[in-house]
Structure formats: C-alpha cells, structure tokens
Scaffold this active site. Structure first.
Site, PDB file in Angstrom:
ATOM      1  N   GLU A  19       1.048  -1.155  -0.043  1.00 28.39           N
ATOM      2  CA  GLU A  19       0.005  -0.031  -0.026  1.00 28.39           C
ATOM      3  C   GLU A  19       0.878   1.383  -0.024  1.00 28.39           C
ATOM      4  OE1 GLU A  19      -0.185  -2.704   2.033  1.00 28.39           O
ATOM      5  OE2 GLU A  19      -2.277  -3.232   2.234  1.00 28.39           O
ATOM      6  N   LYS A  21       3.879   1.566  -1.149  1.00 25.35           N
ATOM      7  CA  LYS A  21       4.504   1.921  -2.571  1.00 25.35           C
ATOM      8  C   LYS A  21       3.235   2.706  -3.582  1.00 25.35           C
ATOM      9  CE  LYS A  21       5.606  -0.592  -6.760  1.00 25.35           C
ATOM     10  NZ  LYS A  21       6.895  -0.297  -7.080  1.00 25.35           N
ATOM     11  N   HIS A 700      17.982   6.549 -12.717  1.00 21.74           N
ATOM     12  CA  HIS A 700      17.004   6.587 -11.435  1.00 21.74           C
ATOM     13  C   HIS A 700      16.191   7.840 -11.282  1.00 21.74           C
ATOM     14  CE1 HIS A 700      20.319   3.700 -10.552  1.00 21.74           C
ATOM     15  NE2 HIS A 700      19.512   3.046 -10.439  1.00 21.74           N
TER      16      HIS A 700
END
Ligand code: GLN
Ligand code: ZN
Length: 766
Positions: A19, A21, A700
């Site tokens: 949840e 994430k 990233h």
C-alpha cells in the site's frame, strides 16, 4: 519479579500489499494530493503499530517509519540539505522527494546499499558550509502520535550520530569531527524532548559498530556517548547494533548507556562467545537479537532456545529484551497473505509478523518456563521433516555435477588479449561503442499484458505476439538512435531474478513477499528451497527473435549466479556457496544454448555482487573467491568469440576492482552516474585492460541529461581509461523510465558519443 521483555528493532513500512508504494507513486504521478498521501500513510502506520501491539510486543518501535528512507529522514531532521535543494521549504515533502529523486535542474543525491542488505539509503552530503540544525524532532512526532492516537507508549528509534555521519560523504569539505561536534548537541536536544514527553526507552542505532572501526573512530563513539549521557536524563538509551558481531565488544558494552542491542544470529556465534568470554555489565540491559531478522525461515527452536539459555546464564531475565536480530525491514510482511504456496513449504516460513509471534512466544517461554513453547518445538520438527521429504527438495544429478567440479578451476579457453582480437574481428564495432544495460521502458501496457497472461486472460500466442511486437518496435528504436549493440528489452521479465527463478527447478514464488529496495521500489525475492537445475532454455526464444530483426549484435541477457543467490531467500541446510554453484551450472547450460542459437554477446548481470560482501574484512576474501568461481563456472565455457559482458550497480566498487578483473568478463558496465564519478579514481591505480562502460547518465531519475553533461562524464572517464576499451551506456536498465524520456536521453547519449568520437579522431590524427 521483573521479567524479560519482547521488542523489535523495526518493522516493514510497505504494508501487506505494498500500500505504501502505491500511495507514494500515485502522489508522484499527481493522482493524489499531499494531504491524501499523508492520510494514507498515517493510516498504514497506525495499522502496523496496532499489529505489533496485538502480537503482544512489549516495546514497539516508533519512528522507524519513513516516506522514502530513514537516512534521508535523519538528514532532513538535522537540516543537512544539499545546497541545490535549498530553494524549497526545508521540511516539506517537496524538498524531501527532490533530494531522493532529483529535479529538472538538480541531480538526486547518491544512493547506496545499507550495509550488506539490498536496501538503499540516500547518502547525506556534507558541504563546505553545512551546519546541522534541528529542523524537526521526527521521533518525537511519531512517539506522540502513537501515544495520543493509539495509546501506544512506543520506543522511539533514531539513527545514531556516528553511523549517520560515517554513511555521509563530503569530509574533504569539512572534517568529520567538526560536523560530529555540531550534531551531538542536536541529538541531545532530541533526546531531552523525548524524555520530557515521557518516553521510557529510546533505541539509537549504531550498526557501524559491527564494522572495522579505527581507534580514532572508537574514540569518537566514546566521546559522543559520554557527552550524551552527561546531558540527557530521564530516558533510557538503548544502543542498538545489528548485521554482525560488534568489533570492539569490550569497549562497546562499557559505553555509558542503559542498554546494548546485539545480534546473536548473523555471525556464527561470535556474539555469544564474546558474551561468554567478556561478560556483560550488571547495570545494563541486553537486547538480544536471537530470532533471525533477515531470513524467511521459521525459527529453529532448539537452536534459539540454546542461545537464549546461554545468554540467560550471563544476563538474567530482568535485564533481558528478546527481539529479532535486525529490523524486519528486510523481510516480507506476513505469510498469511500467501494463498498459493505448497503447504509443506509455507509451514516452515516466517515473515515479519510470524517473527514477532516467535519473539513473543520465546519471551513467554523464558518467563514462564520452557513447557510453554514445547508444543511449538514439536510442531516445528514435524513440519521440517515433512518439508525435507517434499517434492523438488533434492536432485541427485545436480549434487553429483557440483561434486565433479569440486577441484577444477573454470577458465576461458584463451586469455583476454586473444579473445579481444577474435571479437574485434567478428563484431567490428566503432570506437566508443554505445549500448544499454538491458531492460527498456516497462509501460503500463506491458505490465498489463504480463498480468493478463498470468491470469490466463490472454493465451500464450496473444502474449508472445505482443512481446514480439514490443521487441520489434524497440529494435527499430535502437537502430534509429544509432546504438551499436542492441538489447531485446526484457519485456517478458517482471524482475531480473524472479524471471529466472520461475524457469529453474528448486525455486518457489510468493504472491506478496515484497521487501523495499530503494524508495518505492520493492523486490519480491524467490525462495530457493531445493536443488537448482535447468529444465529447458530460459531466454533463447526472445533473444534469437530480437537478433533475427537486425544485423547489429543483440546481447543475450542473463542474471548471474551471485545476484540470483543474493536476491533470493536461500535455504540454509547447505552452504550458500554450493547453492551458487548449482545456479552457475544451470546458467552454463543456458549460455551454451544461446551460443547455439547464434547469440554472440551475452551479458551476465551481477548487480548484487558487491552487496553480499561480508562486513568483516576477514570474511571477505572467501566470499569474493566463491563469487569469482561461480561467475566463471557459468561463463568460462563460452567460446573465445562469444563476448561475455557483465553489469554492476548501486555500490562502491573501488575496493573490489581486483575481483571484478578476475571475473574475466570481456566487457563490464558499472553504474557511476549517481556517485558522480568516484569510481573513476580507482582506475588511476588499477590497470584494467578489458572493455568497460561507466554509466554516463543516471537512470534513476526522470531527468533528461544534456549532450554536454554526458560528454563531460565521458571525458572524465577517458582521463583514466583508454578510448579503445571504453563503452558508452546509461548506468543501469531503463525499465523504470518512460518511453519519451528514454528516447530523448538515448539520442543525447548517442550524440555525445559521436562528438567525442570526432574529437578522438582528431586527437589520434594529430
Ligand atoms: N539487465 C538488467 C536491466 O537492465 C540489469 C538490471 C540491474 O542492474 N539491476 O534491467
Ligand atoms: Zn544496474
């Protein structure tokens, strides 16, 4: 009579079904407001606190929760914010996520592995004029929240000042000692405020104490805690260590704190021997980490009971806290969510919630007598017996094959200089060849397609056709960009370890056993429960198809044996080295199959090699030797003309270059963009002669780097590396990036390569 208490060092923050994430990612996509995010995460945090309370834990950690990373939390708390992020409100979520993820104009802070785990923290940056100030007392906020809203009198958790600063960089700009001196009074203030609010215990994490610290560092530790203990009263300080036995046991246990937390699991009994040999001060509490906090196996009651008994001989119950050996951040949340695992296997698994149950039960056993836990002990042996006999555990052929290799040293047929000639002729690549690391954007469409296939909503043909289309599209894209060595894109892969695990024998898969890796990214490590073997080729179909579409070489793409091991939950009944060799032998067969299908370049990724490095220097050589052996076992049988690539990321590689060299890969690509080129220095002293690509941009972050920026990073690398050995690539796989930004970045990268090539030509001509 006072009794032993149960506790935990930390609890997973991601929720039973990730949840956490999902909430973060919705917010980043601007699908939710800041208030909604805060509400969602607060509810999750409360649920987790309640669970720990209901499990019967006496001391519940609070403040270990984070919106991204607890090291970054500590930076913000003390106002250690890089200058490039100082134009927004310092304690806002905006600043917080900017540091973690970067912005259009500012590159994100580096990220690196948290000790020997696969968790990544944001590296604090000390700048010339960094001056720590207390911007907010986060542990206090969480402590009050738990108390006021749930009636939980928690144990606030803080990252200790020495560990925090040891993980920081920038001490060429300001001496360590100076920053430490300004930081300590702020810690004192934090602790005083916690004391004033009524917190009984506070946990101060100093895992740095398990590493080889210098005399000088130990003096810092001593003086920090001397000062803190003088200034702070009314709250008990628990100095917590984990991941290994502490180095200077004698001095650590004498530090002026009220309790010491030691890891009794991760060190083959070293902590227990230290305790037996040197004793433990009788005015301190011992928080004994006796339940393994990092593996996923049910606790071996006999073993744990023995350790606990030995500990009790030295430290009586009234001064004992029993707990998992590390924060439970590194294990999945609960086995209860798993509906599809074989029951033989499920019965021997324990995730965070089960580990809490075990901790509480053990504490009960200690307080009320062993009889309490006996039924559990019996059940445990019964379960392990039926698991041992279960299907897929044992494969005689695999065991024999590992034995046959026992005294042999795998190596390539010819040495690198010869292979190089053969390969140059075969591939005829330009100077500074360009390539990518393997994965290409995994769009929602692709994820959905995989999900449809898994659910059975799509037939195999529909799904295969879809993957083929994406592959073809991206082969065309890569050709259009002008890359020299292509990849098939890994669209069929969910995760670089899970994909292989699913195709190999000996692995089991869970539905929800996720653990946090970096930021919102979680991984779901497979479980290696039996002997590993290869039933059929795993990657040939996709690679051969991609290669059939182009005249340029397409790299075959495999995950290496050490990474598969390090990113799995591994059986513990045989040595890890043996499991790695089983995997390596399976990969050896895969490489042969790829060669037979006409694949000329094969990349064997080992991003996790560095993280598995033991923390203690006296254990490192064995690990590195075993890793080299496994890599060679997998790759050395390749023909001279087959170009073996490897890739590594997220770590500091400077210290293991000699090992990297021994892997004997023809080409290696290493992440460097995010650590701003620090690795390059290592090549000033180490003569590395094989092909090498140092990532020229950070994948990233969604930011599109300019041609100029990439040229700069190439030029910097070429100061120490020969242009004839240098490759140009992003620093890692592109699967987390969007299509547009990926294409734009790759175009810039190709342009940068071309510009440098031109310059090199003129230099060579001059
Ligand atoms: N080939 C993999 C990819 O590109 C490598 C991933 C990694 O290094 N973590 O996704
Ligand atoms: Zn990578």
């Amino acid at each position: 009579m006072k009794q032993a208490r149960s506790s935990a060092i930390g609890y997973p923050r991601i929720g039973e079904k990730r949840e956490w994430k999902k909430a973060l990612e919705r917010y980043w996509k601007k699908d939710t407001t800041e208030q909604e995010l805060v509400e969602e995460l607060t509810a999750l945090r409360h649920k987790d606190w309640k669970k720990q309370k209901e499990a019967g834990l006496d001391l519940i950690p609070v403040g270990d929760f984070s919106y991204y990373d607890h090291v970054l939390d500590t930076s913000i708390m003390f106002g250690i914010i890089p200058k490039r992020f100082q134009d927004t409100e310092p304690t806002s979520l905006e600043t917080y996520f900017n540091i973690a993820r970067g912005t259009e104009s500012a590159v994100a802070s580096s990220m690196t592995k948290w000790f020997n785990t696969n968790y990544h923290y944001i590296v604090p940056e000390i700048e010339k004029d960094t001056k720590p100030v207390l911007l907010e007392n986060r542990p206090l906020r969480y402590y009050k929240e738990a108390k006021e809203q749930l009636g939980i009198d928690g144990k606030p958790v803080l990252l200790g000042p020495v560990t925090y600063l040891k993980l920081a960089k920038g001490f060429d700009k300001q001496p360590f000692e100076q920053v430490l001196q300004t930081l300590v009074p702020l810690y004192i203030q934090v602790l005083q405020e916690l004391a004033a609010e009524g917190a009984a215990w506070v946990q101060i994490d100093e895992p740095i104490l398990v590493t080889d610290l210098s005399e000088k560092d130990l003096r810092f530790v001593q003086s920090v805690y001397d000062t803190i203990s003088k200034e702070v009263s009314g709250i008990k300080l628990l100095l917590q260590t984990y991941f290994e036995a502490v180095e200077a046991y004698d001095s650590v246990i004498q530090l002026p704190v009220d309790g010491i937390g030691l890891d009794f699991v991760d060190n083959n009994g070293q902590t227990l021997s230290q305790l037996a040999e040197h004793g433990f001060p009788n005015d301190k509490v011992l928080a004994a980490g006796v339940i393994n906090g990092r593996n996923i196996w049910r606790n071996d009651w006999k073993h744990t009971w023995q350790i606990t008994d030995a500990v009790r001989k030295i430290v009586p119950e009234d001064r004992l806290i029993l707990q998992p050996s590390t924060s439970l951040l590194h294990v999945p949340v609960t086995t209860e969510s798993e509906t599809k695992l074989a029951s033989d296997l499920k019965q021997v698994l324990a995730f965070a919630d089960q580990k809490l149950e075990e901790t509480v039960l053990l504490t009960k056993g200690v307080n009320q007598g062993k009889a309490i836990i006996l039924p559990e002990v019996e059940k445990h042996s019964r379960n392990w017996r039926s698991f041992a006999d279960s299907e897929g555990r044992s494969n005689e052929n695999v065991q024999q094959e590992v034995k046959r290799w026992k005294d042999k040293h795998p190596s390539r047929a010819s040495e690198f200089s010869n292979r190089k000639k053969v390969q140059e002729e075969k591939f005829a690549l330009p100077l500074l060849p360009t390539t990518t690391i393997g994965s290409l954007p995994q769009t929602t469409e692709i994820r959905k397609a995989r999900a449809n296939f898994r659910k059975g909503a799509w037939s195999e043909e529909t799904y295969d056709a879809f993957v083929k289309e994406r592959t073809a599209e991206w082969i065309a894209n890569q050709e259009e960009v002008g890359l020299d060595v292509l990849v098939h894109g890994e669209f069929e892969r969910n995760d670089m370890v899970e994909y292989f695990g699913e195709k190999l024998n000996g692995f089991a898969f869970t539905e929800y056993a996720w653990v946090q890796s970096y930021g919102s990214r979680c991984v779901k490590p497979p479980i290696i429960f039996g002997d590993v073997s290869l039933p059929a080729p795993m990657t040939v179909k996709e690679s051969a198809y991609a290669q059939s579409l182009t005249n340029k070489p397409v790299k075959g793409m495999l995950t290496g044996p050490i990474t598969i091991l390090n990113w799995s939950f591994v059986r513990e009944d045989i040595p890890f080295a043996e499991v790695t060799e089983q995997i390596a032998l399976a990969l050896q067969k895969e490489i042969r199959a790829l060669e037979d299908a006409g694949i000329g370049m094969i990349q064997v990724d080992e991003p996790a090699l560095r993280e598995g490095l033991p923390l203690k220097s006296n254990k490192q050589a064995t690990y590195l030797d075993q890793s080299v052996r496994a890599f060679l076992l997998a790759t050395a049988a390749a023909a001279d003309e087959t170009q073996i690539h490897t890739h590594m990321c997220y770590s500091e590689f400077g210290r293991i270059i000699a090992t990297i060299d021994k892997l004997d890969a023809d080409v290696i690509s290493i992440e460097t963009a995010r650590s701003h080129g620090e690795l390059i220095e290592a090549f000033e002293t180490f003569a590395y002669d094989k092909g090498i690509g140092l990532g020229v941009y950070d994948i990233h972050s969604p930011r599109i780097p300019s041609v100029e920026e990439m040229e700069q990073s190439i030029r910097r690398a070429l100061k120490v590396l020969d242009p004839r050995q240098f490759w140009i690539n992003p620093d890692c796989g592109l699967k987390t990036r969007g299509i547009k930004e990926t294409l734009a970045s790759l175009h810039h990268m190709q342009q940068a390569a071309q510009n440098i090539r031109e310059q090199q030509k003129t230099t060579i001509l001059q």
